[in-house]
Design a protein around this motif. Structure first.
Motif, PDB file in Angstrom:
ATOM      1  N   SER A 170       0.653  -1.128  -0.080  1.00  0.00           N
ATOM      2  CA  SER A 170       0.031  -0.068   0.154  1.00  0.00           C
ATOM      3  C   SER A 170       0.908   1.168  -0.110  1.00  0.00           C
ATOM      4  CB  SER A 170      -1.025  -0.043   1.233  1.00  0.00           C
ATOM      5  OG  SER A 170      -2.029  -1.113   1.343  1.00  0.00           O
ATOM      6  N   LYS A 171       0.300   2.146  -0.805  1.00  0.00           N
ATOM      7  CA  LYS A 171       1.264   3.405  -0.844  1.00  0.00           C
ATOM      8  C   LYS A 171       0.172   4.526  -0.294  1.00  0.00           C
ATOM      9  CE  LYS A 171       3.959   6.783  -4.047  1.00  0.00           C
ATOM     10  NZ  LYS A 171       4.986   6.751  -2.892  1.00  0.00           N
ATOM     11  N   LEU A 172       0.539   5.322   0.612  1.00  0.00           N
ATOM     12  CA  LEU A 172      -0.443   6.430   1.200  1.00  0.00           C
ATOM     13  C   LEU A 172      -0.169   7.728   0.704  1.00  0.00           C
ATOM     14  CD1 LEU A 172      -0.244   5.354   5.120  1.00  0.00           C
ATOM     15  CD2 LEU A 172      -1.554   4.155   2.873  1.00  0.00           C
ATOM     16  N   ASP A 173      -1.031   8.541   0.705  1.00  0.00           N
ATOM     17  CA  ASP A 173      -0.934   9.948   0.622  1.00  0.00           C
ATOM     18  C   ASP A 173      -0.659  10.414  -0.831  1.00  0.00           C
ATOM     19  OD1 ASP A 173      -1.764  10.502   3.291  1.00  0.00           O
ATOM     20  OD2 ASP A 173       0.091  10.453   3.812  1.00  0.00           O
ATOM     21  N   ASN A 174      -0.981   9.639  -1.791  1.00  0.00           N
ATOM     22  CA  ASN A 174      -0.863  10.071  -3.137  1.00  0.00           C
ATOM     23  C   ASN A 174      -1.762  11.164  -3.329  1.00  0.00           C
ATOM     24  OD1 ASN A 174       0.752   7.388  -4.151  1.00  0.00           O
ATOM     25  ND2 ASN A 174      -1.100   6.636  -2.849  1.00  0.00           N
ATOM     26  N   VAL A 175      -1.042  12.012  -4.450  1.00  0.00           N
ATOM     27  CA  VAL A 175      -1.884  13.133  -4.703  1.00  0.00           C
ATOM     28  C   VAL A 175      -1.981  13.260  -6.465  1.00  0.00           C
ATOM     29  CG1 VAL A 175      -1.956  15.699  -5.076  1.00  0.00           C
ATOM     30  CG2 VAL A 175      -1.138  14.700  -2.962  1.00  0.00           C
ATOM     31  N   TRP A 176      -3.118  12.911  -6.822  1.00  0.00           N
ATOM     32  CA  TRP A 176      -3.324  12.834  -8.413  1.00  0.00           C
ATOM     33  C   TRP A 176      -3.950  14.178  -8.990  1.00  0.00           C
ATOM     34  CZ3 TRP A 176      -1.321   8.017 -10.034  1.00  0.00           C
ATOM     35  CH2 TRP A 176      -1.369   6.970  -9.179  1.00  0.00           C
ATOM     36  N   LYS A 177      -3.689  14.057 -10.362  1.00  0.00           N
ATOM     37  CA  LYS A 177      -4.367  15.405 -11.136  1.00  0.00           C
ATOM     38  C   LYS A 177      -4.756  14.898 -12.282  1.00  0.00           C
ATOM     39  CE  LYS A 177      -3.961  19.935 -12.742  1.00  0.00           C
ATOM     40  NZ  LYS A 177      -2.989  21.103 -13.106  1.00  0.00           N
ATOM     41  N   GLY A 178      -6.167  15.067 -12.546  1.00  0.00           N
ATOM     42  CA  GLY A 178      -6.772  14.717 -13.960  1.00  0.00           C
ATOM     43  C   GLY A 178      -8.056  15.122 -14.010  1.00  0.00           C
ATOM     44  N   VAL A 179      -8.872  14.225 -14.656  1.00  0.00           N
ATOM     45  CA  VAL A 179     -10.253  14.497 -15.009  1.00  0.00           C
ATOM     46  C   VAL A 179     -11.171  13.472 -14.268  1.00  0.00           C
ATOM     47  CG1 VAL A 179     -12.100  14.648 -16.793  1.00  0.00           C
ATOM     48  CG2 VAL A 179      -9.677  15.063 -17.388  1.00  0.00           C
ATOM     49  N   SER A 180     -11.874  13.855 -13.643  1.00  0.00           N
ATOM     50  CA  SER A 180     -13.050  13.000 -12.768  1.00  0.00           C
ATOM     51  C   SER A 180     -13.785  12.013 -13.699  1.00  0.00           C
ATOM     52  CB  SER A 180     -13.942  13.787 -12.004  1.00  0.00           C
ATOM     53  OG  SER A 180     -14.782  14.442 -12.886  1.00  0.00           O
ATOM     54  N   ALA A 181     -13.961  10.996 -13.207  1.00  0.00           N
ATOM     55  CA  ALA A 181     -14.888  10.068 -14.172  1.00  0.00           C
ATOM     56  C   ALA A 181     -16.072  10.563 -14.232  1.00  0.00           C
ATOM     57  CB  ALA A 181     -14.718   8.597 -13.238  1.00  0.00           C
ATOM     58  N   ALA A 182     -16.585  11.594 -13.209  1.00  0.00           N
ATOM     59  CA  ALA A 182     -17.968  11.664 -13.416  1.00  0.00           C
ATOM     60  C   ALA A 182     -18.183  12.837 -14.600  1.00  0.00           C
ATOM     61  CB  ALA A 182     -18.369  12.455 -12.205  1.00  0.00           C
ATOM     62  N   GLU A 183     -16.831  13.502 -14.816  1.00  0.00           N
ATOM     63  CA  GLU A 183     -16.986  14.434 -15.923  1.00  0.00           C
ATOM     64  C   GLU A 183     -16.900  13.865 -17.249  1.00  0.00           C
ATOM     65  OE1 GLU A 183     -16.892  17.912 -17.945  1.00  0.00           O
ATOM     66  OE2 GLU A 183     -16.940  17.918 -15.774  1.00  0.00           O
ATOM     67  N   ILE A 184     -16.374  12.798 -17.330  1.00  0.00           N
ATOM     68  CA  ILE A 184     -16.314  12.048 -18.602  1.00  0.00           C
ATOM     69  C   ILE A 184     -17.609  11.604 -19.090  1.00  0.00           C
ATOM     70  CG2 ILE A 184     -15.567   9.982 -19.884  1.00  0.00           C
ATOM     71  CD1 ILE A 184     -13.524  11.934 -19.745  1.00  0.00           C
ATOM     72  N   ALA A 185     -18.415  10.922 -17.814  1.00  0.00           N
ATOM     73  CA  ALA A 185     -19.735  10.760 -17.947  1.00  0.00           C
ATOM     74  C   ALA A 185     -20.769  11.704 -18.406  1.00  0.00           C
ATOM     75  CB  ALA A 185     -20.124   9.983 -16.704  1.00  0.00           C
ATOM     76  N   LYS A 186     -20.538  13.042 -17.977  1.00  0.00           N
ATOM     77  CA  LYS A 186     -21.350  13.936 -17.964  1.00  0.00           C
ATOM     78  C   LYS A 186     -21.104  14.347 -19.703  1.00  0.00           C
ATOM     79  CE  LYS A 186     -21.303  19.184 -17.059  1.00  0.00           C
ATOM     80  NZ  LYS A 186     -20.782  20.214 -15.919  1.00  0.00           N
ATOM     81  N   GLN A 187     -19.692  14.421 -20.110  1.00  0.00           N
ATOM     82  CA  GLN A 187     -19.561  14.731 -21.422  1.00  0.00           C
ATOM     83  C   GLN A 187     -20.458  13.899 -22.373  1.00  0.00           C
ATOM     84  OE1 GLN A 187     -17.261  17.160 -22.740  1.00  0.00           O
ATOM     85  NE2 GLN A 187     -17.186  18.011 -20.841  1.00  0.00           N
ATOM     86  N   THR A 188     -20.723  12.716 -22.160  1.00  0.00           N
ATOM     87  CA  THR A 188     -20.858  11.783 -23.151  1.00  0.00           C
ATOM     88  C   THR A 188     -22.698  11.456 -22.942  1.00  0.00           C
ATOM     89  OG1 THR A 188     -20.362  10.074 -21.978  1.00  0.00           O
ATOM     90  CG2 THR A 188     -18.785  10.685 -23.463  1.00  0.00           C
ATOM     91  N   GLY A 189     -23.099  11.667 -21.946  1.00  0.00           N
ATOM     92  CA  GLY A 189     -24.481  11.413 -21.461  1.00  0.00           C
ATOM     93  C   GLY A 189     -24.775   9.928 -21.382  1.00  0.00           C
ATOM     94  N   VAL A 190     -24.334   9.417 -20.153  1.00  0.00           N
ATOM     95  CA  VAL A 190     -24.505   8.137 -19.872  1.00  0.00           C
ATOM     96  C   VAL A 190     -26.078   7.543 -19.788  1.00  0.00           C
ATOM     97  CG1 VAL A 190     -23.953   6.134 -18.536  1.00  0.00           C
ATOM     98  CG2 VAL A 190     -22.152   8.060 -18.960  1.00  0.00           C
ATOM     99  N   LYS A 191     -26.427   6.593 -20.477  1.00  0.00           N
ATOM    100  CA  LYS A 191     -27.946   6.090 -20.464  1.00  0.00           C
ATOM    101  C   LYS A 191     -28.165   5.300 -19.188  1.00  0.00           C
ATOM    102  CE  LYS A 191     -28.193   5.732 -25.307  1.00  0.00           C
ATOM    103  NZ  LYS A 191     -28.313   4.570 -26.483  1.00  0.00           N
ATOM    104  N   GLU A 192     -29.318   5.311 -18.700  1.00  0.00           N
ATOM    105  CA  GLU A 192     -29.954   4.636 -17.565  1.00  0.00           C
ATOM    106  C   GLU A 192     -29.400   3.172 -17.712  1.00  0.00           C
ATOM    107  OE1 GLU A 192     -33.666   5.321 -16.571  1.00  0.00           O
ATOM    108  OE2 GLU A 192     -33.304   7.688 -16.184  1.00  0.00           O
ATOM    109  N   THR A 193     -29.255   2.678 -18.967  1.00  0.00           N
ATOM    110  CA  THR A 193     -29.070   1.058 -19.219  1.00  0.00           C
ATOM    111  C   THR A 193     -27.656   1.055 -18.899  1.00  0.00           C
ATOM    112  OG1 THR A 193     -28.685   1.831 -21.606  1.00  0.00           O
ATOM    113  CG2 THR A 193     -30.891   1.069 -20.926  1.00  0.00           C
ATOM    114  N   ALA A 194     -26.839   1.612 -18.673  1.00  0.00           N
ATOM    115  CA  ALA A 194     -25.488   1.347 -18.319  1.00  0.00           C
ATOM    116  C   ALA A 194     -25.308   0.928 -16.821  1.00  0.00           C
ATOM    117  CB  ALA A 194     -24.460   2.649 -18.654  1.00  0.00           C
TER     118      ALA A 194
END
Length: 198
Positions: free
Chosen positions: A79-103
């Motif tokens: 285990s490696k503690l206290d990692n600081v990551w920068k990037g795009v939230s997974a929720a932002e990707i979903a927002k950009q594409t419009g995830v269907k309720e079937t997913a």
């Protein structure tokens, strides 16, 4: 394999039978990709979405960015503690594409046909992101440059390196390690390492 300085478990933060390391071990199957021209790289988002999209590297970097600090836990016992990551939230990707309720599931597609699977609610957690930077530095190739998933509440093989595609799916599709004996979900605090673990 040398994992660097090992510390004993930190109460409450480290799952059972894990050892804390200050190193960042490199573990993967297959080759490490090296990209000479980032204009040839893209990220495909497809499946159960309103709009299938292809993001260039520049477009990914221009999406809203977030930083998140977390602990990561490898199925091999570190285990490696206290990692600081920068990037795009997974929720932002979903927002950009419009995830269907079937997913119901997300399949992460990486280089060389490698995949891993997770329920959509795990992908969309506030803590899940697609990272390009770790502790202030761009990811090294062996750690997933230019983009890797970071799903910190699951064992780290679920945080696919070298992500090239995100598939929103009606069905679960176990990936490489899941088809080779690893647990389909991979909760480190329940020690779901292998397919026979509860």
């Amino acid at each position: 394999m040398y994992f660097g300085k090992i510390r004993k478990q930190t109460s409450g933060r480290v799952p059972p039978n894990q050892n804390v390391t200050t190193a960042f071990p490199v573990l993967h199957y297959g080759n490490v990709p090296y990209y000479k021209d980032m204009q040839e790289w893209n990220l495909q988002v497809f499946g159960e979405v309103e709009t299938e999209l292809s993001f260039s590297h520049e477009e990914v970097m221009n999406l809203p960015q977030t930083e998140y600090k977390n602990d990561i836990h490898c199925v091999t016992g570190w285990s490696k503690l206290d990692n600081v990551w920068k990037g795009v939230s997974a929720a932002e990707i979903a927002k950009q594409t419009g995830v269907k309720e079937t997913a119901q599931f997300v399949i992460l597609h990486a280089e060389e046909g490698w995949t891993t699977n997770l329920p959509i609610e795990d992908f969309l957690k506030d803590t899940s992101l697609l990272a390009h930077t770790h502790n202030g530095e761009l990811l090294a190739p062996e750690h997933g440059f230019p983009l890797r998933a970071v799903i910190p509440h699951l064992y780290f093989w679920k945080s696919a390196k070298w992500v090239r595609g995100i598939e929103f799916s009606k069905m679960d599709k176990p990936g490489f390690w899941e088809n080779n004996g690893y647990h389909n979900y991979g909760d480190p605090f329940r020690e779901q390492r292998f397919s026979w673990d509860d």
